[in-house]
Design a protein around this motif. Structure first.
Motif, PDB file in Angstrom:
ATOM      1  N   ASN B  48     -35.638-141.429  56.796  1.00 20.79           N
ATOM      2  CA  ASN B  48     -35.470-142.288  57.967  1.00 20.79           C
ATOM      3  C   ASN B  48     -36.813-142.958  58.254  1.00 20.79           C
ATOM      4  O   ASN B  48     -37.706-142.937  57.421  1.00 20.79           O
ATOM      5  N   ARG B 313     -26.696-140.966  57.209  1.00 18.91           N
ATOM      6  CA  ARG B 313     -26.549-140.361  58.535  1.00 18.91           C
ATOM      7  C   ARG B 313     -25.218-139.622  58.606  1.00 18.91           C
ATOM      8  O   ARG B 313     -24.199-140.144  58.168  1.00 18.91           O
ATOM      9  N   LYS B 352     -29.975-136.326  66.070  1.00 23.58           N
ATOM     10  CA  LYS B 352     -30.971-137.152  65.401  1.00 23.58           C
ATOM     11  C   LYS B 352     -32.160-136.282  65.058  1.00 23.58           C
ATOM     12  O   LYS B 352     -32.299-135.192  65.609  1.00 23.58           O
TER      13      LYS B 352
END
Lengths: 409, 545
Positions: B48, B313, B352
């Motif tokens: 990420n 994700r 997250k």
């Protein structure tokens, strides 16, 4: 300034063509940006991975390969010339175009080679050598040579190997700095007391091995370093190439550059050609980065600017071009066709290069430019790594073009 | 089958969530086993932006996530100081954006507790000179940068310091079950192929997108929608402040500085499950990222690109929607005993990187409830190992940063006070393996001995070796030389590892291999194959991930 020939590029092909032309009495200028692929020279030149005999059938099948443009009958003669050029600068090249030999790599692999500098460990094509045991010696803190990998490989080939590490206290500041223990710096420091210390430690540590194998880090400080070590340890000393910047490469480039100048050649150092003027299908002048107001003029021009690494070819997201003259380049437009998955296997981008006719005249919009030549890694059609032919193409194309220029007068 | 024994809890997954859960459980006194099929941070955790979100990005569309983010942002700044760079962030409005959105944005931020201050375009340009000079508005928020590899490594280290057992390269191939109860896992060692078994009353599924497949193996369904995001890494740090677009979240609108580089991302594409291990970046992805990136900082258009990469994700389907198309927002913590009648199995997902600690807290709370344990969570206040960035002390004397060798400075930055464990005893250990990132022999040795690294790709994640401009052309073989001297691998394996490493780097370079990147790739190839003949001595050249 006016010359008979101007060579753009100071790598192996540029230097060989420059020396050969200057020997013939030509007035030659050579433009060199400084570094070149010689800076990681392994100590060996490669002609063809399967040997010179295999070149003929290969060229018949691959007419766009650089070797297909050189009559293989010339190979033996050119081999003699290149050995002679090196011999005159004090570097003995061993080997012949009749049969490859094998050279040792820093990781212990054996690779086919054409000509190898004296003092490097080599083997016959069958993998034989004239000794049975070897002491592989590393230097503590020097990270670009791997005695363990080499010893393992040689042991697998039936040699008895001992691995030893020496610690050089006389290197002083070099050892204290975390970035200075690299081949070229080390080589400059290896003279006098340091060589004595190295030789003494080797003599104390090794057992009864016949040969001592060291990293190729000698020759920029004390030129006779290996002979002096041999005298102390009483065995033959051989070297193997290192991974990072090559001492032999730095030495070869300097020696050839000096020889070119000794023969009357003009060197424009740390300069690069930025463009050229073409009139009626001929190059009439070139410009360089340092000489803003003056054009350089010659009868003949040789592009020896290398591949991507030498900046002879430039790749952008949109395509590949040749930056000095803007001649035609062989490369597909779509980036998806440029690469294969295994970087170590054949790579399409390695075959990209300048398109030429059979006399190495580059093409511009499909038409050859008659007083311009391309040589070395810039030429399209070869994967020098996979085909083991980088040095061979540099030398063969350089000498072929010199012959052509001299024939035309 | 080898029996690895009994534990209180088994955690599946070595990403941030799994590592955080292992740490939390260990700190609460549980006997922990963590298993990971590859290395730590190989999934979405390491793929990420490395953005320490302020939460501002979510403020308008998702208040709950925004609130969680700002709370965790503050916590990470205090417990993981060596992983965080306090850069601040800008949300810029460009002439083509709607400036009215800015007011709504600031209001939503403030409502979520995120400080958000409108500043003039001139002030924004002063604060971040690389920002697009044509901006018409800017908002300053407390964004930052976080190194996810270092973060995971610190969590794992602390878990182990508190008794956890950690196994990388061990894949869960089956569960041990008795009736409607999961009692343990069957593992396969990726290098030997040997199977082993471990037992625990509770198993936590923290496997990210792969959690879908793990749940299925356990006999329950957790609906997930894999979404691929691609990013580009640039060769130097163009910006010192995170730059975002002040508009509804879209593609390629975040530029994050991190260590020596900066990153633009991401794209977002739904992909099928069979592609979750592929992580391919396409030419279209690259073009889009470059185009949008140059809108944030025009210098990106002529900055060298180092590599491209992609992650997946784990978007979780909302249980309340029978079609499975709606996505749950925020963290999803499932007790499968309640949901599916399967005892001893918990799934922690959604969320997250920013909320990994909170996810770990929720999962650990659930584990403790199931085990009847009462210990409370302390991870919000207990610093991670390395977070105490005091000056290194050597032989009772304070050693000043300026007098340290280069590799030592790099190590302090990466490992904080844990760098005291790294031995810089002699000149050989201080020698730099990787000049781009200033990684020394000593740091490599430390990572091999103390941070569970078994190959070059692992070592890159632990130390940043090979992450810089040259993308590992010489440091790979230097590191292999050190690795071969340890008892972890033999010479043959170390050499194969160099080839795998070179090809792993090449995989990320290929989508952007033109200009200097192609020059560097050609050099790497000439060196490793031309000079070294690597193919001949490597038995396996397959890229490692």
């Amino acid at each position: 300034m006016r010359f008979d020939s101007i060579i753009i590029g100071g790598g192996l092909s540029g230097l060989i063509s420059g020396i050969a032309l200057a020997r013939g009495g030509s007035k030659v200028a050579l433009i060199s940006a400084g570094g070149s692929a010689l800076h990681f020279f392994s100590g060996s030149l490669e002609l063809w991975h399967e040997g010179a005999m295999a070149m003929v059938p290969f060229c018949e099948k691959h007419p766009s390969h650089p070797y297909a443009k050189i009559d293989t009958a010339r190979v033996e003669r050119y081999t003699t010339i290149v050995k002679d050029i090196f011999a005159r600068v004090g570097i003995t090249l061993q080997g012949s175009s009749e049969q490859n030999h094998l050279r040792l790599t820093p990781l212990g692999a054996l690779k086919p080679a054409w000509l190898t500098m004296e003092g490097y460990a080599t083997f016959s094509l069958g993998g034989e050598c004239d000794y049975h045991s070897v002491a592989v010696v590393g230097i503590e803190g020097y990270l670009d040579f791997y005695p363990e990998f080499i010893a393992e490989s040689l042991s697998n080939r039936g040699l008895e190997c001992g691995v030893y590490n020496v610690r050089l206290t006389t290197l002083g500041g070099l050892r204290e700095s975390s970035t200075e223990m690299r081949a070229v710096q080390l080589s400059r420091a290896l003279s006098g007391k340091t060589i004595e210390e190295l030789a003494r430690q080797i003599a104390e540590k090794i057992e009864d091995e016949e040969v001592v194998l060291l990293p190729a880090i000698f020759g920029l400080g004390d030129k006779d370093a290996t002979k002096r070590i041999e005298a102390v340890v009483g065995r033959r000393v051989l070297v193997a190439p290192t991974v990072s910047a090559s001492v032999a490469g730095v030495r070869v480039q300097k020696a050839l550059m000096d020889e070119f100048q000794r023969l009357g050649g003009t060197v424009l150092n740390n300069d690069s050609a930025t463009g050229c003027r073409i009139e009626e299908g001929k190059v009439v002048a070139i410009r360089t980065a340092n000489l803003e107001d003056e054009e350089l003029v010659a009868e003949n021009y040789i592009l020896a600017t290398g591949s991507f690494f030498g900046r002879g070819l430039v790749a952008t997201a949109e395509g590949v071009y040749e930056p000095v003259v803007g001649v035609d380049v062989v490369a597909p437009a779509s980036r998806e066709e440029w690469y294969s998955k295994d970087l170590l296997d054949a790579q399409p981008f390695e075959r990209f290069g300048v398109a030429t006719d059979n006399k190495f005249h580059p093409l511009l919009d499909g038409k050859p430019i008659e007083n311009l030549y391309a040589i070395g890694a810039l030429l399209a059609g070869a994967d020098a790594v996979k085909e083991g032919c980088g040095g061979g193409i540099a030398v063969m194309s350089a000498l072929r073009v010199v012959e052509e220029i001299e024939k035309r007068g | 089958m080898n029996n690895l024994g009994n534990y209180d809890v088994i955690i599946i997954g070595g990403g941030a969530t799994g590592a955080g859960t292992a740490r939390d459980c260990a700190l609460r006194g549980l006997k922990v086993l963590l298993v990971e099929r590859k290395d730590f941070a190989t999934g979405a955790t390491g793929r990420n932006h490395g953005l320490l979100h302020s939460g501002a990005r979510y403020a308008v569309t998702d208040q709950e996530s925004a609130t969680e983010c700002i709370s965790e942002n503050k916590i990470l700044r205090s417990i993981a100081r060596h992983c965080v760079e306090e850069t601040d962030g800008l949300f810029i409005t460009l002439p083509e954006d709607d400036l009215d959105y800015q007011k709504k944005f600031i209001d939503s931020c403030l409502k979520a507790g995120i400080s958000a201050e409108a500043i003039s375009p001139e002030e924004a340009r002063r604060m971040e000179p690389s920002v697009n000079p044509s901006l018409i508005g800017a908002v300053k928020v407390p964004d930052g940068a976080i190194d996810p590899f270092r973060l995971v490594s610190a969590n794992i280290l602390d878990a182990r310091l508190h008794g956890a057992k950690v196994l990388t390269y061990h894949e869960v191939v089956d569960f041990v079950r008795s009736g409607n109860r999961i009692e343990g896992v069957v593992l396969r060692n990726a290098s030997t192929g040997k199977q082993s078994v471990a037992y625990a009353p509770v198993t936590v599924n923290a496997a990210g997108i792969w959690g879908h497949l793990i749940a299925r193996k356990a006999g329950v369904e957790v609906g997930m929608l894999p979404a691929k995001g691609s990013l580009l890494v640039f060769g130097h740090r163009v910006n010192n402040v995170v730059i975002n677009r002040c508009r509804k979240p879209a593609n390629a609108d975040i530029l994050v500085p991190g260590d020596t580089i900066c990153l633009i991302g991401t794209t977002s594409d739904k992909i099928p499950f069979e592609d979750i291990d592929k992580n391919e970046v396409t030419a279209e992805d690259v073009d889009l990222l470059l185009r949008e990136g140059a809108m944030l900082a025009p210098a990106l258009a002529h900055t060298r690109i180092l590599r491209a990469y992609a992650g997946v994700r784990p978007l979780v389907a909302d249980d309340s929607d029978p079609t499975g198309r709606s996505v749950s927002r925020g963290i999803v913590c499932l007790d499968h005993a309640v949901r599916d009648g399967l005892e001893g199995f918990v799934t922690i997902t959604g969320g997250k990187l920013m909320t990994y600690r909170l996810m770990a807290e929720w999962a650990t709370d659930m584990v403790c409830r199931k085990l009847g344990r009462t210990a409370l969570c302390t991870t919000a206040t207990t610093p991670l190992p390395g977070s105490k960035l005091e000056k290194r002390e050597s032989a009772g004397e304070r050693k000043h940063f300026i007098s340290m060798r280069m590799g030592e400075k790099g190590a302090v930055g990466r490992h904080g006070e844990r760098s005291q464990q790294i031995e810089f005893n002699n000149a050989s250990d201080a020698a730099l393996v990787c000049e781009c990132e200033q990684v020394s022999v000593a740091e490599i040795k430390y990572a091999i001995e103390s941070l569970d690294a078994t190959n070059l790709v692992d070592l890159r994640r632990r130390t940043r070796m090979g992450m810089g401009t040259c993308q590992g052309h010489i440091c790979a073989v230097r590191t292999a030389g050190i690795l071969a001297k340890s008892d972890k691998v033999n010479h043959q394996e170390a050499l194969s590892d160099v080839a795998s490493y070179v090809n792993e780097r090449w995989r990320g370079i290929r989508p952007i291999a033109w200009g200097d990147s192609l020059v560097e790739a050609q050099f790497t190839r000439w060196l490793y194959e031309g000079v070294c003949g690597l193919s001949e001595v490597a038995t396996n050249k397959e890229e490692k991930i």
